[in-house]
Structures are given as structure tokens and as C-alpha cells.
Design a protein around this motif. Structure first.
Motif, PDB file in Angstrom:
ATOM      1  N   MET A 132     -17.968 -10.830  10.332  1.00 30.11           N
ATOM      2  CA  MET A 132     -16.581 -11.517  10.760  1.00 30.11           C
ATOM      3  C   MET A 132     -16.171 -11.955   9.611  1.00 30.11           C
ATOM      4  SD  MET A 132     -15.851 -13.557  14.667  1.00 30.11           S
ATOM      5  CE  MET A 132     -14.113 -13.592  14.425  1.00 30.11           C
ATOM      6  N   LEU A 133     -16.562 -12.825   8.194  1.00 28.86           N
ATOM      7  CA  LEU A 133     -16.296 -13.498   7.487  1.00 28.86           C
ATOM      8  C   LEU A 133     -16.224 -11.947   6.570  1.00 28.86           C
ATOM      9  CD1 LEU A 133     -15.503 -15.342   5.554  1.00 28.86           C
ATOM     10  CD2 LEU A 133     -17.397 -16.128   5.592  1.00 28.86           C
ATOM     11  N   VAL A 134     -17.548 -11.118   6.410  1.00 28.72           N
ATOM     12  CA  VAL A 134     -17.579 -10.262   5.312  1.00 28.72           C
ATOM     13  C   VAL A 134     -16.685  -8.998   5.329  1.00 28.72           C
ATOM     14  CG1 VAL A 134     -18.854  -8.156   4.914  1.00 28.72           C
ATOM     15  CG2 VAL A 134     -19.673 -10.382   5.748  1.00 28.72           C
ATOM     16  N   ASP A 135     -16.036  -8.709   6.880  1.00 25.58           N
ATOM     17  CA  ASP A 135     -15.148  -7.876   7.664  1.00 25.58           C
ATOM     18  C   ASP A 135     -13.456  -8.377   6.689  1.00 25.58           C
ATOM     19  OD1 ASP A 135     -17.489  -5.950   8.493  1.00 25.58           O
ATOM     20  OD2 ASP A 135     -16.418  -6.789  10.946  1.00 25.58           O
ATOM     21  N   THR A 136     -14.011 -10.184   6.998  1.00 23.20           N
ATOM     22  CA  THR A 136     -12.387 -10.000   6.078  1.00 23.20           C
ATOM     23  C   THR A 136     -12.719 -10.385   5.036  1.00 23.20           C
ATOM     24  OG1 THR A 136     -12.563 -12.026   8.372  1.00 23.20           O
ATOM     25  CG2 THR A 136     -11.003 -12.030   6.658  1.00 23.20           C
ATOM     26  N   SER A 137     -13.659  -9.909   4.485  1.00 21.34           N
ATOM     27  CA  SER A 137     -13.718 -10.537   3.396  1.00 21.34           C
ATOM     28  C   SER A 137     -13.142  -9.312   2.302  1.00 21.34           C
ATOM     29  CB  SER A 137     -14.969 -10.939   2.450  1.00 21.34           C
ATOM     30  OG  SER A 137     -15.135 -12.423   2.407  1.00 21.34           O
ATOM     31  N   LYS A 138     -13.802  -8.085   2.664  1.00 21.57           N
ATOM     32  CA  LYS A 138     -13.970  -7.191   2.593  1.00 21.57           C
ATOM     33  C   LYS A 138     -12.100  -6.121   2.934  1.00 21.57           C
ATOM     34  CE  LYS A 138     -17.988  -4.520   3.670  1.00 21.57           C
ATOM     35  NZ  LYS A 138     -18.522  -3.540   5.094  1.00 21.57           N
ATOM     36  N   GLN A 139     -11.320  -6.789   4.321  1.00 19.40           N
ATOM     37  CA  GLN A 139     -10.216  -5.939   4.168  1.00 19.40           C
ATOM     38  C   GLN A 139      -9.437  -6.756   3.131  1.00 19.40           C
ATOM     39  OE1 GLN A 139      -8.897  -4.200   6.002  1.00 19.40           O
ATOM     40  NE2 GLN A 139      -6.540  -4.667   4.992  1.00 19.40           N
ATOM     41  N   SER A 140      -9.522  -7.990   2.899  1.00 17.89           N
ATOM     42  CA  SER A 140      -8.810  -8.939   1.915  1.00 17.89           C
ATOM     43  C   SER A 140      -9.391  -8.591   0.364  1.00 17.89           C
ATOM     44  CB  SER A 140      -9.554 -10.712   1.429  1.00 17.89           C
ATOM     45  OG  SER A 140      -8.790 -11.417   0.301  1.00 17.89           O
ATOM     46  N   LEU A 141     -10.375  -8.040  -0.189  1.00 16.36           N
ATOM     47  CA  LEU A 141     -10.878  -7.161  -0.855  1.00 16.36           C
ATOM     48  C   LEU A 141      -9.972  -5.677  -1.122  1.00 16.36           C
ATOM     49  CD1 LEU A 141     -11.854  -7.195  -4.132  1.00 16.36           C
ATOM     50  CD2 LEU A 141     -14.027  -6.228  -2.584  1.00 16.36           C
ATOM     51  N   THR A 142      -9.670  -4.723  -0.717  1.00 15.85           N
ATOM     52  CA  THR A 142      -9.068  -3.827  -0.474  1.00 15.85           C
ATOM     53  C   THR A 142      -7.815  -3.889  -0.049  1.00 15.85           C
ATOM     54  OG1 THR A 142     -10.944  -3.116   1.141  1.00 15.85           O
ATOM     55  CG2 THR A 142      -8.540  -1.909   1.403  1.00 15.85           C
ATOM     56  N   THR A 143      -6.950  -5.121   0.332  1.00 17.70           N
ATOM     57  CA  THR A 143      -5.275  -5.387  -0.297  1.00 17.70           C
ATOM     58  C   THR A 143      -5.445  -5.935  -1.471  1.00 17.70           C
ATOM     59  OG1 THR A 143      -5.240  -6.285   2.290  1.00 17.70           O
ATOM     60  CG2 THR A 143      -3.980  -6.978   1.257  1.00 17.70           C
ATOM     61  N   LYS A 144      -6.534  -6.782  -2.095  1.00 15.65           N
ATOM     62  CA  LYS A 144      -6.257  -7.110  -3.069  1.00 15.65           C
ATOM     63  C   LYS A 144      -6.173  -5.791  -4.883  1.00 15.65           C
ATOM     64  CE  LYS A 144      -5.419 -11.498  -2.835  1.00 15.65           C
ATOM     65  NZ  LYS A 144      -4.119 -11.728  -2.683  1.00 15.65           N
ATOM     66  N   THR A 145      -7.403  -4.702  -4.366  1.00 20.06           N
ATOM     67  CA  THR A 145      -6.996  -3.887  -4.616  1.00 20.06           C
ATOM     68  C   THR A 145      -6.004  -3.246  -4.924  1.00 20.06           C
ATOM     69  OG1 THR A 145      -9.813  -4.118  -4.387  1.00 20.06           O
ATOM     70  CG2 THR A 145      -8.428  -1.575  -5.636  1.00 20.06           C
ATOM     71  N   GLU A 146      -5.492  -2.882  -3.562  1.00 24.82           N
ATOM     72  CA  GLU A 146      -4.403  -2.320  -3.015  1.00 24.82           C
ATOM     73  C   GLU A 146      -3.044  -2.599  -4.156  1.00 24.82           C
ATOM     74  OE1 GLU A 146      -3.698  -1.923   0.878  1.00 24.82           O
ATOM     75  OE2 GLU A 146      -5.160  -0.115   0.408  1.00 24.82           O
ATOM     76  N   GLU A 147      -2.781  -3.495  -4.198  1.00 22.28           N
ATOM     77  CA  GLU A 147      -2.340  -4.692  -4.654  1.00 22.28           C
ATOM     78  C   GLU A 147      -2.103  -4.240  -6.533  1.00 22.28           C
ATOM     79  OE1 GLU A 147      -1.868  -8.830  -3.750  1.00 22.28           O
ATOM     80  OE2 GLU A 147      -1.519  -8.437  -1.470  1.00 22.28           O
ATOM     81  N   CYS A 148      -3.107  -4.611  -6.982  1.00 21.57           N
ATOM     82  CA  CYS A 148      -3.455  -4.279  -8.198  1.00 21.57           C
ATOM     83  C   CYS A 148      -3.130  -3.005  -9.098  1.00 21.57           C
ATOM     84  CB  CYS A 148      -5.157  -4.702  -8.327  1.00 21.57           C
ATOM     85  SG  CYS A 148      -5.424  -4.733 -10.198  1.00 21.57           S
ATOM     86  N   ILE A 149      -3.387  -1.931  -8.099  1.00 24.22           N
ATOM     87  CA  ILE A 149      -2.985  -1.425  -7.698  1.00 24.22           C
ATOM     88  C   ILE A 149      -1.142  -0.650  -7.832  1.00 24.22           C
ATOM     89  CG2 ILE A 149      -2.743   1.275  -7.493  1.00 24.22           C
ATOM     90  CD1 ILE A 149      -5.720   1.581  -5.977  1.00 24.22           C
ATOM     91  N   VAL A 150      -1.156  -1.222  -7.424  1.00 22.18           N
ATOM     92  CA  VAL A 150       0.707  -1.122  -7.188  1.00 22.18           C
ATOM     93  C   VAL A 150       1.381  -1.688  -8.487  1.00 22.18           C
ATOM     94  CG1 VAL A 150       3.017  -2.425  -5.806  1.00 22.18           C
ATOM     95  CG2 VAL A 150       1.236  -1.151  -4.571  1.00 22.18           C
ATOM     96  N   MET A 151       0.288  -2.465  -8.978  1.00 22.42           N
ATOM     97  CA  MET A 151       0.588  -4.316 -10.175  1.00 22.42           C
ATOM     98  C   MET A 151       0.578  -2.855 -11.173  1.00 22.42           C
ATOM     99  SD  MET A 151      -0.190  -7.826  -9.015  1.00 22.42           S
ATOM    100  CE  MET A 151       0.617  -9.034  -9.005  1.00 22.42           C
ATOM    101  N   GLN A 152      -0.601  -1.873 -11.188  1.00 22.18           N
ATOM    102  CA  GLN A 152      -0.443  -1.424 -12.776  1.00 22.18           C
ATOM    103  C   GLN A 152       0.597  -0.370 -12.787  1.00 22.18           C
ATOM    104  OE1 GLN A 152      -4.598   0.001 -11.647  1.00 22.18           O
ATOM    105  NE2 GLN A 152      -5.490  -2.200 -13.138  1.00 22.18           N
ATOM    106  N   ARG A 153       0.745   0.385 -11.443  1.00 28.63           N
ATOM    107  CA  ARG A 153       1.700   1.313 -11.747  1.00 28.63           C
ATOM    108  C   ARG A 153       2.991   0.674 -12.215  1.00 28.63           C
ATOM    109  NH1 ARG A 153       0.032   3.670  -6.362  1.00 28.63           N
ATOM    110  NH2 ARG A 153      -2.129   5.055  -6.609  1.00 28.63           N
ATOM    111  N   GLU A 154       3.122  -0.824 -11.656  1.00 33.67           N
ATOM    112  CA  GLU A 154       4.530  -0.965 -12.074  1.00 33.67           C
ATOM    113  C   GLU A 154       4.425  -1.568 -13.588  1.00 33.67           C
ATOM    114  OE1 GLU A 154       5.148  -4.824  -8.986  1.00 33.67           O
ATOM    115  OE2 GLU A 154       5.797  -3.277  -7.988  1.00 33.67           O
TER     116      GLU A 154
END
Length: 145
Positions: A72-94
Motif C-alpha cells: 500500500m505504501l509503495v502504491d501510494t508512493s507511486k501515485q504521489s510520484l506520478t502526481t508530482k511528475t505531472e505537476e512538474c510537467i505542468v510547471m515546466q510548460r508554465e
């Protein structure tokens, strides 16, 4: 004599048989005691093994629970990492958009400075023309007088 010998032999055989029977009974009793001890030890070992198996089953259950929690911790960490990666991509575009806007602002600033310089030059020309007009009007006024 023969009967006496025969009776003596029978009596001797009876005593030997009684002696052997007593020995067998003693061996039988010792064997029963040994069997009881072995059975008791076997039962104790069996109980000890059962306890070990119970402990192992319990530990396996705990490990499985820990594995589930870790997954569960790994899954949560993966989801968090995916979210952070998506946020990073949005920030890079901005950031790219912001850089373009900064470049556009720099160009506008240059155009503004150019326009300001042109405006200042035109204002200076206007002042010079006003001064000439005033001089001319003054001269014309004097000529009429």
C-alpha cells in the motif's frame, strides 16, 4: 533314583523358569517404563513442534500483513510520484510560457524605449518649432508696429 532325579530336574527347571519369568517380568516392566518415558518425551516434542508451527503461522500472518502495508505504501508512493511528475510537467510548460512572456516584455520594453526616445526627440522639435513660431510672431508684431 530315576524318579528322584527327574523330580530334581523338574524342580530345577521350575526354579530356572521362575527365575527367567521374573527376569522377563522385570524386563517387561522396564520396557513399559521406557515406553512411557519415550511416549512422554514424544508427546512433549510433539507439543513443542505444534507450538513452533503455531508461532511460525503467526509470524507468516504478520509478515503477510506487513507485506500488504508495504505494498500500500509503495502504491501510494507511486501515485504521489506520478502526481508530482505531472505537476512538474505542468510547471515546466508554465515556465516556458513565462520565458516567452519575459522575452515579449523585453521586446516591448525595447520598443517603448525607442518610442520614448522618438517622442522625446519630437517634443524637442516641437519646442524648437514653438520657439521659432514665438520669435516669428514677435518679429511680425514688431514689423506691424
Amino acid at each position: 533314583a530315576s524318579v528322584k532325579q527327574s523330580l530334581a530336574l523338574q524342580e530345577d527347571l521350575c526354579k530356572k523358569q521362575e527365575s527367567e519369568t521374573a527376569k522377563l517380568q522385570a524386563l517387561n516392566t522396564a520396557n513399559k517404563i521406557t515406553n512411557e518415558q519415550v511416549d512422554s518425551e514424544h508427546a512433549a516434542k510433539h507439543e513443542e513442534l505444534n507450538n513452533l508451527v503455531r508461532d511460525l503461522v503467526k509470524q507468516v500472518g504478520e509478515l503477510q500483513n506487513e507485506r500488504v502495508l508495504l505494498q500500500m505504501l509503495v502504491d501510494t508512493s507511486k501515485q504521489s510520484l506520478t502526481t508530482k511528475t505531472e505537476e512538474c510537467i505542468v510547471m515546466q510548460r508554465e515556465l516556458v510560457k513565462a520565458k516567452v512572456q519575459v522575452q515579449e516584455l523585453a521586446l516591448l520594453e525595447t520598443q517603448l524605449k525607442t518610442a520614448s526616445a522618438t517622442n522625446s526627440a519630437q517634443e524637442q522639435e516641437i519646442k524648437e518649432l514653438q520657439v521659432r513660431l514665438q520669435e516669428r510672431a514677435h518679429i511680425e508684431t514688431e514689423m506691424k508696429v
